[in-house]
Motif scaffolding. Sequence first.
Motif, PDB file in Angstrom:
ATOM      1  N   LEU A   1       0.829  -1.207   0.000  1.00  0.00           N
ATOM      2  CA  LEU A   1       0.000   0.000   0.000  1.00  0.00           C
ATOM      3  C   LEU A   1       0.861   1.255   0.000  1.00  0.00           C
ATOM      4  CD1 LEU A   1      -2.851  -1.020   2.478  1.00  0.00           C
ATOM      5  CD2 LEU A   1      -3.049  -0.672   0.003  1.00  0.00           C
ATOM      6  N   ALA A   2       1.986   1.224   0.695  1.00  0.00           N
ATOM      7  CA  ALA A   2       2.886   2.381   0.707  1.00  0.00           C
ATOM      8  C   ALA A   2       3.461   2.637  -0.689  1.00  0.00           C
ATOM      9  CB  ALA A   2       4.004   2.157   1.717  1.00  0.00           C
ATOM     10  N   ILE A   3       3.805   1.581  -1.407  1.00  0.00           N
ATOM     11  CA  ILE A   3       4.317   1.727  -2.779  1.00  0.00           C
ATOM     12  C   ILE A   3       3.255   2.346  -3.680  1.00  0.00           C
ATOM     13  CG2 ILE A   3       5.068   0.440  -4.828  1.00  0.00           C
ATOM     14  CD1 ILE A   3       6.381  -1.569  -2.841  1.00  0.00           C
ATOM     15  N   LEU A   4       2.026   1.843  -3.577  1.00  0.00           N
ATOM     16  CA  LEU A   4       0.931   2.383  -4.390  1.00  0.00           C
ATOM     17  C   LEU A   4       0.621   3.826  -3.987  1.00  0.00           C
ATOM     18  CD1 LEU A   4      -1.372  -0.755  -4.399  1.00  0.00           C
ATOM     19  CD2 LEU A   4      -0.110   0.160  -6.354  1.00  0.00           C
ATOM     20  N   GLU A   5       0.650   4.088  -2.692  1.00  0.00           N
ATOM     21  CA  GLU A   5       0.387   5.439  -2.199  1.00  0.00           C
ATOM     22  C   GLU A   5       1.402   6.420  -2.771  1.00  0.00           C
ATOM     23  OE1 GLU A   5      -2.149   7.698   0.619  1.00  0.00           O
ATOM     24  OE2 GLU A   5      -2.293   5.797  -0.466  1.00  0.00           O
ATOM     25  N   ASP A   6       2.632   5.992  -2.902  1.00  0.00           N
ATOM     26  CA  ASP A   6       3.680   6.850  -3.450  1.00  0.00           C
ATOM     27  C   ASP A   6       3.496   7.089  -4.939  1.00  0.00           C
ATOM     28  OD1 ASP A   6       6.319   8.215  -3.027  1.00  0.00           O
ATOM     29  OD2 ASP A   6       6.987   6.707  -4.470  1.00  0.00           O
ATOM     30  N   GLN A   7       2.930   6.105  -5.645  1.00  0.00           N
ATOM     31  CA  GLN A   7       2.726   6.232  -7.092  1.00  0.00           C
ATOM     32  C   GLN A   7       1.528   7.106  -7.432  1.00  0.00           C
ATOM     33  OE1 GLN A   7       4.320   5.482  -9.768  1.00  0.00           O
ATOM     34  NE2 GLN A   7       2.742   5.642 -11.348  1.00  0.00           N
ATOM     35  N   LEU A   8       0.488   7.044  -6.631  1.00  0.00           N
ATOM     36  CA  LEU A   8      -0.768   7.712  -6.958  1.00  0.00           C
ATOM     37  C   LEU A   8      -0.714   9.205  -6.656  1.00  0.00           C
ATOM     38  CD1 LEU A   8      -3.153   4.981  -5.541  1.00  0.00           C
ATOM     39  CD2 LEU A   8      -3.040   5.682  -7.946  1.00  0.00           C
ATOM     40  N   ARG A   9      -1.495   9.961  -7.456  1.00  0.00           N
ATOM     41  CA  ARG A   9      -1.716  11.372  -7.172  1.00  0.00           C
ATOM     42  C   ARG A   9      -3.086  11.519  -6.506  1.00  0.00           C
ATOM     43  NH1 ARG A   9      -0.937  12.103 -12.967  1.00  0.00           N
ATOM     44  NH2 ARG A   9      -3.009  13.010 -12.863  1.00  0.00           N
ATOM     45  N   ASP A  10      -3.479  12.763  -6.310  1.00  0.00           N
ATOM     46  CA  ASP A  10      -4.795  13.006  -5.718  1.00  0.00           C
ATOM     47  C   ASP A  10      -5.916  12.849  -6.731  1.00  0.00           C
ATOM     48  OD1 ASP A  10      -3.771  13.548  -3.165  1.00  0.00           O
ATOM     49  OD2 ASP A  10      -3.399  15.642  -3.684  1.00  0.00           O
ATOM     50  N   ASP A  11      -5.550  12.746  -8.012  1.00  0.00           N
ATOM     51  CA  ASP A  11      -6.537  12.492  -9.063  1.00  0.00           C
ATOM     52  C   ASP A  11      -5.879  11.614 -10.113  1.00  0.00           C
ATOM     53  OD1 ASP A  11      -4.755  14.206 -10.257  1.00  0.00           O
ATOM     54  OD2 ASP A  11      -6.194  15.795 -10.695  1.00  0.00           O
ATOM     55  N   GLY A  12      -6.598  11.324 -11.197  1.00  0.00           N
ATOM     56  CA  GLY A  12      -6.035  10.509 -12.260  1.00  0.00           C
ATOM     57  C   GLY A  12      -5.983   9.040 -11.900  1.00  0.00           C
ATOM     58  N   TYR A  13      -5.139   8.329 -12.635  1.00  0.00           N
ATOM     59  CA  TYR A  13      -5.089   6.877 -12.497  1.00  0.00           C
ATOM     60  C   TYR A  13      -3.674   6.432 -12.142  1.00  0.00           C
ATOM     61  CZ  TYR A  13      -9.804   7.011 -14.324  1.00  0.00           C
ATOM     62  OH  TYR A  13     -11.137   7.263 -14.479  1.00  0.00           O
ATOM     63  N   LEU A  14      -3.409   5.154 -12.252  1.00  0.00           N
ATOM     64  CA  LEU A  14      -2.126   4.636 -11.774  1.00  0.00           C
ATOM     65  C   LEU A  14      -0.960   5.152 -12.603  1.00  0.00           C
ATOM     66  CD1 LEU A  14      -1.107   2.796  -9.519  1.00  0.00           C
ATOM     67  CD2 LEU A  14      -1.242   0.878 -11.106  1.00  0.00           C
ATOM     68  N   VAL A  15      -1.170   5.269 -13.918  1.00  0.00           N
ATOM     69  CA  VAL A  15      -0.140   5.817 -14.808  1.00  0.00           C
ATOM     70  C   VAL A  15      -0.766   6.965 -15.601  1.00  0.00           C
ATOM     71  CG1 VAL A  15       1.519   5.356 -16.650  1.00  0.00           C
ATOM     72  CG2 VAL A  15       0.973   3.551 -15.001  1.00  0.00           C
ATOM     73  N   GLY A  16      -0.635   8.171 -15.104  1.00  0.00           N
ATOM     74  CA  GLY A  16      -1.145   9.330 -15.826  1.00  0.00           C
ATOM     75  C   GLY A  16      -2.635   9.563 -15.629  1.00  0.00           C
ATOM     76  N   ASP A  17      -3.218  10.290 -16.581  1.00  0.00           N
ATOM     77  CA  ASP A  17      -4.604  10.744 -16.459  1.00  0.00           C
ATOM     78  C   ASP A  17      -5.616   9.802 -17.083  1.00  0.00           C
ATOM     79  OD1 ASP A  17      -3.822  13.121 -15.185  1.00  0.00           O
ATOM     80  OD2 ASP A  17      -3.393  14.072 -17.124  1.00  0.00           O
ATOM     81  N   SER A  18      -5.153   8.797 -17.822  1.00  0.00           N
ATOM     82  CA  SER A  18      -6.064   7.911 -18.546  1.00  0.00           C
ATOM     83  C   SER A  18      -6.156   6.539 -17.886  1.00  0.00           C
ATOM     84  CB  SER A  18      -5.597   7.741 -20.002  1.00  0.00           C
ATOM     85  OG  SER A  18      -5.598   8.987 -20.672  1.00  0.00           O
TER      86      SER A  18
END
Length: 217
Positions: free
Chosen positions: A145-162
Amino acid sequence: MAAVHILGPAFSNFVRSAMLVCEEKGIDYSVGLEHSGRQYQMHSPEHLSVNPFGKVPVLFHGERKLYETVAICRYLDAGFDGPSLQPADPWQRALVDQWCSALAVQVDQALVRRYLLEFVMPQIVGGEVSMDKVREAEPGVVNTLAILEDQLRDDGYLVGDSFTLADVIAAPMLDYLVGMAPAQPLVNEAPKVQAYVARLKDRASTRRVLVEPVFSA
């Protein structure tokens, strides 16, 4: 007859990933352990004849049979009309591939195989939850979860906006984790993951696929 059949139980997170691609692309599909009048019970000779590793999903498309979730998702995305779930830019596509691989192996092992299934398997085959195994798996959940938390922004998706194939792989396993009561103390430490799952579940495809599971042997 549906254009494709996804072999496997609909509660499987990886089966659900393949279903999500079909929903996003508008591909007519069926799902289950029966296809063309033939039963493919898990680990039966029939099942092993289409995937010698005894895993699901297996994709049937006409005479073609394909296993391994990421390969299935890429094939469905590239082989059918509809919005692309893979970026055109080579670097962005490589990042999506990176996350698809990491999710299908490391993240699935930490969240699903070692943790969530300790709660689910007693519902399928009977028995009791092993809290020793749950506690043993919890550090891996926290780290993931910490790894994913670091990757994610406050919006968008896992890789960019799409919305991409990376989100297709992530959505079912994270939906299960966020929705499981015993996991809440761990999930509460990952607010971006919680918000990400909420965004995913706003999509029409996920509302149709990420439904309450019916577990059976």
